[in-house]
Every structure is written in structure tokens, then in C-alpha cells.
Design a protein around this motif. Structure first.
Motif, short mmCIF file in Angstrom:
data_model
loop_
_atom_site.label_atom_id
_atom_site.label_comp_id
_atom_site.label_asym_id
_atom_site.label_seq_id
_atom_site.Cartn_x
_atom_site.Cartn_y
_atom_site.Cartn_z
N VAL A 78 0.88 -1.17 0.00
CA VAL A 78 0.00 0.00 0.00
C VAL A 78 0.92 1.22 0.00
CG1 VAL A 78 -1.90 1.20 1.11
CG2 VAL A 78 -1.70 -1.29 1.37
N ASP A 79 0.79 2.07 -1.02
CA ASP A 79 1.70 3.21 -1.14
C ASP A 79 0.94 4.53 -1.03
OD1 ASP A 79 4.18 4.34 -1.33
OD2 ASP A 79 4.42 4.02 -3.48
N ASP A 80 1.69 5.62 -0.92
CA ASP A 80 1.14 6.99 -0.86
C ASP A 80 0.16 7.13 0.30
OD1 ASP A 80 2.59 7.69 -3.17
OD2 ASP A 80 1.01 6.84 -4.43
N ILE A 81 0.57 6.69 1.48
CA ILE A 81 -0.27 6.78 2.67
C ILE A 81 -0.01 8.11 3.36
CG2 ILE A 81 -0.88 5.69 4.86
CD1 ILE A 81 0.44 3.10 3.69
N ALA A 82 -1.07 8.86 3.62
CA ALA A 82 -0.91 10.16 4.28
C ALA A 82 -0.54 9.95 5.75
CB ALA A 82 -2.21 10.96 4.17
N MET A 83 0.38 10.80 6.27
CA MET A 83 0.77 10.75 7.68
C MET A 83 0.88 12.18 8.20
SD MET A 83 3.93 8.77 9.57
CE MET A 83 5.26 9.73 8.84
N ASP A 84 0.21 12.46 9.33
CA ASP A 84 0.27 13.80 9.90
C ASP A 84 1.44 13.93 10.88
OD1 ASP A 84 -0.49 12.63 12.31
OD2 ASP A 84 -2.58 13.29 12.16
N GLY A 85 1.55 15.10 11.52
CA GLY A 85 2.67 15.36 12.41
C GLY A 85 2.70 14.50 13.65
N ASP A 86 1.57 13.93 14.02
CA ASP A 86 1.52 13.05 15.19
C ASP A 86 1.72 11.58 14.82
OD1 ASP A 86 1.03 15.14 16.98
OD2 ASP A 86 -1.12 15.11 16.53
N GLY A 87 2.03 11.31 13.55
CA GLY A 87 2.27 9.94 13.12
C GLY A 87 1.02 9.18 12.75
N ASN A 88 -0.14 9.86 12.70
CA ASN A 88 -1.37 9.17 12.31
C ASN A 88 -1.35 8.91 10.81
OD1 ASN A 88 -2.69 9.26 14.94
ND2 ASN A 88 -2.83 11.47 14.60
N ILE A 89 -1.68 7.68 10.42
CA ILE A 89 -1.65 7.29 9.01
C ILE A 89 -3.04 6.86 8.57
CG2 ILE A 89 0.78 6.65 9.07
CD1 ILE A 89 -0.07 3.73 9.25
N TYR A 90 -3.36 7.11 7.28
CA TYR A 90 -4.69 6.74 6.77
C TYR A 90 -4.63 6.60 5.25
CZ TYR A 90 -9.71 6.57 6.04
OH TYR A 90 -10.98 6.17 5.69
N LYS A 91 -5.27 5.54 4.73
CA LYS A 91 -5.36 5.38 3.28
C LYS A 91 -6.52 4.44 2.95
CE LYS A 91 -4.08 5.68 -1.07
NZ LYS A 91 -2.77 5.25 -1.57
#
Length: 813
Positions: A479-492
Motif C-alpha cells: 500500500v503506497d502513498d499513505i498520508a501521515m500527519d505530524g503526530d504519526g497518524n496514518i490513513y489510506k
């Protein structure tokens, strides 16, 4: 592989009742209310059937001719049809899926009857099977009768009398009368013209003349004759009669009897004929294999015919084996038969590869029947070489830069066989514990690495190499191009295919990946929807091996030991449903809301997301003689812990920290606790473990906070420590840590200069607050390197600005 997933779909949609009638008669019978009678019951009848019991004229001459008797084999029920005499007339006994009716005027004149209608039915049966006992009355020459027919549309006969009356029986148009559908003569029958006709699709009519002997059961299987092979039936009726059903009513004989049981519709699933032009082929429907290996297959020469009126017969040719398979499936789709014809193998190529190499090194694990391979490398021109299994043929190699997949095939072979090499990005490995379920059912709990890649645009990639599903290696998940915010939360959210020989059978898979990548640990959920499997949810939960808990609630058939295997945090709590089987002696497993043994230690993180009770509990933590900070996820007392006393932080006046003695300690609240002697491994009984939310107690600018994090960095924080044989509340320096179940102080504002400590009832047991870095004096420098204080204990009084203390920047406000 597809068969594996078919077996996982427990519960097929092919319900047998949809193609059958209720022919066992074993369900409790229902009340019989004869048609056009006085609305009262007369005997009982089997579920789904109607019988010719009669109420006569307003209950005069009421007669039960259908009764239940013991079924074949001495169990259940069978149907007994027996003609009987009432009011001087013989009442015919017959059972039908339609509606029995009778009419007469006065004392039996103008008598007529039979049945009309039936049930909705769209299948194409080939025969009717049943068991029977036939007993003819003394002197009777009548035969018992079995009639069945399927039709489409609606037949209507006008002005049919349908009741019993002294004067004028009630007349109305009758739909789907048996005689009308079957084209029987209406001479001598009641009723007017036929005003509407449907289409008769199939019928059978069978006479039973011989008596059965010694109470035996005889077997009959009567085939349907199809009048139309192009019309799909819409309705069905079956009639069992103790008499010659279509004979004149005056021919009925009282005492003629027919008992039936185990009625079943038969659907053929074999061939009627099979031939191959120009070849001698001795066909028999029970012979399933035929050797034609002396000739090459030509589709136009093969001919066959199925035995069934419905169903299907489909032939397929496998070029790799030169074999024809003819699958004959019954119309009810519950049975099938496969015939195989072996032809001569044509000269052909396999299209397979004998080797694949990367920069001259053969791919690890290569076999000609494995088509998917992953490499952690970058693709370059000519980095891949391959050799065809077919002599004289040359493979071709193409590369897709976006997917990073190279495709290798042998187009000259004429075979559509591809091999794929995935050039995976270099990933950081994250040791992980996986919990895999499908539709809430436990599948496996492997311990393996999950790879995380970093992209230039700030997104990341997720790699799960060797994904196992129900014991089978499906391949690799990317799974590529997964968004990650400054707190390390990932979602795709995405649609992927598992990269592997078995994974490709699953087809396109909608997925949702959600979690957090923080402090060197990955925790996430990968939700997969198997579309071809009727939208079955597959959940892959990824925990770090150090996780303090695993929520396995809602998972059936859970293997708790497999879930615990590979975890590195002995404090990890496994939450399971009530009734989950747990082996004796298991620790830290919560079943429902109860835990038999809870063992915790200060060297690992502790997290309790859901409260529970524990029969036995222990805390592996050493307490030297003296004062300690403590915070526990359950209420207790100093006495229970083996301590001399515990004190709570109650006040700070800007100079003195005040504590007061307590006799009870609340869950998640920090305390100072005193042990008069060295204590280790505290054991407790029947505790209520609370959700771990460590409390903070603040007075003035000093806060006392509980801690469940192992190895908490204490630099700049204050905790209980010993120095030169005395105990202090000391400010931690670089490298100092605090274990879980401890507590620490924070001070807002400037550095602490001089504080006093007041313990309830104790003068000198703890020596007070030690100032400075690790309780030591320190030098203070400006950013330009000029020393402004030597051997200082505080920054109080310095002008606002940024200073260097022990090589680190400190801000004075």
C-alpha cells in the motif's frame, strides 16, 4: 486455491426446499378445511398438501379419507388414502398440491370433482420418486393413480359447480382444473366452456394395480413426459389417489387404499448420448472416462445430449492436457457429473520459464509454477535475465515504473503465462504482532516484520511480505502513498491486489489502512473486503510486540496461546469474550470481565483500556527500605502492599511541599509510600483493575503525576532518589528514567531554589528537595560563552534570555 475459499463460505445458498416438495410428511400435520364446505375442519393434512376429506352437506356425510400412519422404516409419518362410504356414496381418497373439490345435487346426482390449482414452481424435474403400499378392496378392479403435471399460464373453465347442494350448487369460473390442463375429455363432467388456456409443459400418469405383500414398501420412479421444451414451467401439481383418478365417480370402490411416503422430485445429471465423429465410442451413462488419445481434438466433431429435460451440459477443452471435460449439472444445481475424454496431445509449447536471475543471481525460491517474486532493489536496464523452458524460444521483459513491476513472458509459445517481479522500495522493518480474522472468526496471529517506506512528498508506503491467510501464503501486500500527519497518524483507502499466485485469486480488494507510526512503533488496522467472497471482511490488526494490550473481543474460535506467542511485553493484557477457552495457568488474559492471574512489572509499559476484576494479582517491583513514589491501576491500602504508610500530596505554599498520611489508596492516584523493610513481588487477591488514566495532583506550581510508562525520561522532572545515603526529591538529569507504577513531580516557572518537605507525622525521614541538575551545582553561560554564574543552584535573578547550562539551552522568562 479457489476451492479453499469456497470451503470458507460456510452455508450455501442452494437450499434444497426450493426444488422439492414436502414429501417426508414428518412435520406435524395441520387442520384440513375442505373447499366450499361449512368452514369447519375435517381431519388433518400434511404441510403443503391438501386432501379430499369432505364435510358433505353442512356436515352431513362428513368423512375423513386421508389419515397419517407410521412412516417407512417405522419412524415419522406416511399418508394413508382410503376410499370410504358416506350417505350411500363412495368418497374418493386423494392427496394433492392443488385444491380438492367436489359437487353433487340432491342425493348424489351430477357428482363431479377432482382438484384445481397447484403451487408456484419454476424448476424442470425429470421424474417423481416415492414409496407406497397398495391394498385393493375385496373384488375391486380399480387401480391407484399417480398424476403430476407442470404448466405455464392459466386455464379457465366457465360455470363449474363447486359445492354440494340439494338444489343448486354454487357455480364459478375454475382456474387450472386438472382435466382441462391435461386435455382430458369433459364428457359427463360438470361445467361450461374452456375460455382460456395456458401451456402444458410436462406430465406423468401412472397406475398401480398390484397389491403390496406382507406390509412391504414398493418403490416407484415415474419419468415426466415433456410436451414443451421451450416453455419454462410456472406451476406444479401432484396427485396421489387410492382409485382410478379420472374414472367415473360411480366406479369408486370403498376400501381401496394407497399409502405413500418419501415423495421426491428427481433431477438427472448424466448424459443420454456421447459421440465423436469417425471414432468408435461405446457410450454408457455411468462410464465417465473415454480414451481418444489416438486422435487430435476438433470441436466440431464432438456431440452429446443430456438425459435431463433441464439442467446444463457444458464441454471445455484443456489445451495443456488435451482433455475434454463435460460437466452435466442437474436443474436444481445440487448434483453434477463430469465426463472426461482424453485426446492426443498436440505439439505445443508450455510458455513457462526455467529460470529468472537478477544481476546474474538466480531468484531465491524460483519454480516454473510460481509467478510472483518480490525484490528489494531498483530496476535497471538488463538487470533481469530469463530462460524459457521451451527450447528455442526467447522470453520478453517489460517494466512499469509506476508500479515498479517487471513482466516476463514467452509470447512465441502462444500461451498466456506471465511472471512478475516487484522491485520493492527499501523499507524500515517494524517487528509486529498480527491478529488476522475473517467475519469475526480467528484465522492466525503471526509474528513478522512490517516494512515502512518513506516517499519524498511526505507520504509513506506499507509492506506486508508473505501475508498468510488460513495457513496459505497469499503473497505480498503493498500500500503506497499513505498520508501521515505530524503526530504519526496514518490513513489510506485504496483498492489493491495481493502480489502473489494465490493472492491474485482474490481479485481487487478494497482496503482501509488506519493507525499510528510513532516512537519507532507501528500500530494499525488493515481492513480488507473480499468482494468475490460476497463482501467478506478480513481484518489484519498490527501491534508492536511491546504492546501493553490486545483487544481480541468479538473474535470467535480464538487461539489465545497463539495470540500471546512472540509478545515481548509481559504486562500485555489479552481481552477476550465471555466463554473463551483459556489454558490453565494463563496470565494476563481477561475473559469477559474477569482475569484469573494478573502479573505486572515496572520494567514494561502498563495499559488497561477496559476495567476488569482479577482473582490473583502480583506486582514485580523491588522496594528498598525508605520512601518511593507509587501509582497503581487498582485501589488498595499501604497495609495490603506491606508498606508502613502512604502519603498524598495535599499542599504547596511556594516553599514547602505538604503530604498527609492516608489509609486507603485510590487507583491511578500518585502517592509517596514508605517501606520499613526491603520488599519485592507484592501479591494481592481479588482486585478491581481500573482503566489506566494516571492522575495529576497540582498545588501551586508543583504537580505530582502517576506514571505507567516504562523508562520514562526524567530529565527536568523530579522524583524520589537516594544520594549519599539520604533520600531526596531530586531533579533528574540526562539518562535518568522512571519505571511504570512510579510517579514524578513537575515544577512550572523558574528552577527550584529552595523547597522544604513536610510529611504528616515525620520530621526527617526524607531530606527535602535537592536543587539543580541531578542535585548538583552548575555553571551558567551566555550563548557567546561568557560565564555569568559559577556553581549555581538556580537561575533566579538572571535577566530574561537564553543561557547554556551543562551544554543545553535554558530560557529565563
Amino acid at each position: 486455491m479457489k476451492r479453499l475459499f469456497t470451503l470458507l463460505l460456510l452455508g450455501s445458498s442452494l437450499a434444497g426446499w426450493a426444488q422439492q416438495v414436502n414429501g417426508s410428511f414428518d412435520e406435524p400435520w395441520e387442520d384440513c378445511k375442505p373447499y366450499n364446505a361449512d368452514g369447519k375442519t375435517q381431519g388433518t393434512e400434511p404441510v403443503g398438501w391438501q386432501c379430499s376429506n369432505t364435510r358433505g352437506l353442512n356436515g352431513t356425510g362428513n368423512t375423513t379419507v386421508i389419515e397419517s400412519v407410521t412412516g417407512r422404516g417405522g419412524t415419522g409419518y406416511a399418508v394413508q388414502c382410503q376410499n370410504k362410504t358416506a350417505m350411500g356414496n363412495v368418497i374418493p381418497a386423494y392427496l394433492s398440491l392443488g385444491t380438492p373439490w367436489a359437487t353433487s345435487k340432491g342425493f348424489g346426482s351430477n357428482a363431479d370433482g377432482g382438484c384445481f390449482g397447484g403451487i408456484e414452481f419454476t424448476y424442470i424435474p425429470d421424474a417423481l420418486e416415492f414409496y407406497y403400499q397398495r391394498t385393493a378392496a375385496s373384488g375391486s378392479t380399480q387401480s391407484a393413480t399417480v398424476v403430476a403435471y407442470l404448466w405455464s399460464g392459466t386455464y379457465i373453465q366457465a360455470s363449474v359447480p363447486q359445492s354440494i347442494s340439494f338444489t343448486s350448487p354454487t357455480q364459478s369460473d375454475m382456474q387450472d382444473r386438472d382435466r382441462v390442463i391435461l386435455g382430458k375429455s369433459l364428457d359427463g363432467c360438470q361445467g361450461g366452456d374452456i375460455t382460456q388456456e395456458g401451456i402444458l409443459v410436462a406430465s406423468l400418469e401412472h397406475s398401480i394395480t398390484a397389491n403390496t405383500e406382507n406390509g412391504n414398501w414398493d418403490y416407484a420412479c415415474i419419468p415426466f413426459t415433456y410436451s414443451s421444451t421451450t416453455t419454462k414451467p410456472a406451476k406444479l401439481n401432484i396427485i396421489f389417489a387410492a382409485n382410478d383418478y379420472f374414472a367415473a365417480r360411480s366406479a369408486n370402490v370403498s376400501g381401496d387404499q394407497l399409502v405413500i411416503d418419501d415423495v421426491k422430485l428427481i433431477y438427472y445429471h448424466t448424459l443420454k448420448s456421447l459421440a465423436y465423429e469417425g471414432e468408435s465410442l461405446t457410450f454408457d451413462e455411468e462410464t465417465l472416462t473415454y480414451d481418444l488419445s489416438n486422435v487430435e481434438y476438433e470441436a466440431g466433431k464432438l456431440s452429446f445430449e443430456k438425459k435431463a429435460a433441464g439442467g446444463t451440459a457444458v464441454a471445455t477443452y484443456d489445451e495443456t492436457t488435451a482433455k475434454v471435460s463435460i460437466v452435466v449439472t442437474s436443474d436444481d444445481k445440487l448434483n453434477s457429473t463430469t465426463y472426461e475424454l482424453q485426446f492426443k496431445m498436440p505439439v505445443s509449447y508450455t510458455g513457462k520459464l526455467s529460470s529468472i536471475s537478477y544481476n546474474g543471481t538466480p531468484l531465491e525460491g524460483f519454480t516454473e509454477n510460481t509467478h510472483y517474486y518480490s525484490l528489494t532493489a531498483d530496476y535497471t536496464a538488463d538487470c533481469l535475465t530469463a530462460t524459457a523452458s521451451d527450447e528455442g524460444l526467447t522470453p520478453t521483459i517489460s517494466y512499469d515504473a509506476e508500479s515498479r513491476i517487471a513482466t516476463i513472458s514467452v509470447p512465441e509459445s502462444g500461451q498466456n503465462i506471465n511472471y512478475y517481479v516487484k522491485f520493492a522500495k527499501k523499507a524500515t522493518p517494524y517487528p509486529s504482532k498480527l491478529l488476522i480474522t475473517m467475519v469475526g472468526m480467528y484465522l492466525s496471529a503471526p509474528t513478522q516484520e512490517v516494512g515502512i517506506t518513506e516517499n519524498e512528498d511526505g507520504t509513506i508506503g506499507f509492506q506486508l511480505i508473505g501475508f498468510e491467510f488460513s495457513g496459505v501464503n497469499m503473497g505480498d501486500i503493498y500500500v503506497d502513498d499513505i498520508a501521515m500527519d505530524g503526530d504519526g497518524n496514518i490513513y489510506k483507502e485504496d483498492v489493491i491486489q495481493i502480489f502473489g499466485d494465490f493472492g491474485v485469486d482474490l481479485g481487487d480488494l478494497p482496503i482501509t489502512l488506519k493507525g499510528q507510526l510513532k516512537d519507532g512503533e507501528l500500530e494499525c488496522n488493515l481492513d480488507i473486503t473480499w468482494v468475490n467472497g460476497r463482501n467478506l471482511p478480513i481484518k489484519v490488526t498490527v501491534y508492536p510486540p511491546t504492546t501493553p494490550y490486545i483487544d481480541a473481543q468479538g473474535i470467535s474460535s480464538l487461539n489465545v496461546a497463539a495470540v500471546q506467542e512472540g509478545l515481548t511485553n509481559p504486562n500485555c493484557i489479552i481481552y477476550t469474550d465471555e466463554g473463551t477457552t483459556v489454558s490453565e495457568g494463563s496470565e494476563n488474559v481477561v475473559v469477559g470481565t474477569s482475569c484469573t492471574k494478573l502479573n505486572l512489572n515496572k520494567s514494561n509499559d502498563i495499559s488497561i483500556p477496559y476495567a476488569f476484576t482479577a482473582t490473583e494479582a502480583s506486582l514485580a517491583r523491588s522496594f528498598a527500605t525508605g520512601w518511593h513514589s507509587i501509582c497503581l491501576p487498582f485501589a488498595t491500602t499501604p497495609e495490603t502492599l506491606g508498606a508502613e504508610q502512604a502519603q498524598a500530596f495535599t499542599a504547596f505554599d511556594g516553599n514547602t511541599l505538604t503530604f498527609e498520611k492516608v489509609t486507603a489508596m485510590e487507583a491511578n492516584v500518585p502517592y509517596l509510600i514508605y517501606f520499613a523493610k526491603e520488599t519485592e513481588n507484592i501479591s494481592l487477591q481479588n482486585i478491581d483493575a481500573a482503566v489506566t488514566v494516571p492522575q495529576s495532583v497540582t498545588h501551586g506550581n508543583v504537580t505530582f503525576t502517576g506514571n505507567y510508562e516504562a523508562g520514562r525520561n526524567m530529565e527536568g522532572l523530579y522524583g524520589v532518589a537516594e544520594k549519599d545515603g539520604a533520600q531526596y526529591i531530586m531533579r533528574g538529569g540526562a539518562g535518568s528514567t522512571l519505571g511504570s507504577t512510579g510517579a514524578y513531580f513537575t515544577v512550572s516557572g523558574s528552577e527550584v531554589n529552595s523547597l522544604h518537605l513536610r510529611l504528616d507525622g515525620i520530621e526527617t525521614s526524607i531530606s527535602g528537595v535537592q536543587t539543580g541538575q541531578d542535585g548538583q551545582a552548575f555553571d551558567i553561560y551566555t550563548l557567546s560563552g561568557i560565564k555569568v554564574r559559577s556553581q549555581a543552584a538556580t537561575t533566579d535573578g538572571l535577566p530574561k534570555g537564553i543561557y547554556l547550562i551543562n551544554g543545553k539551552k535554558h530560557i529565563v522568562k
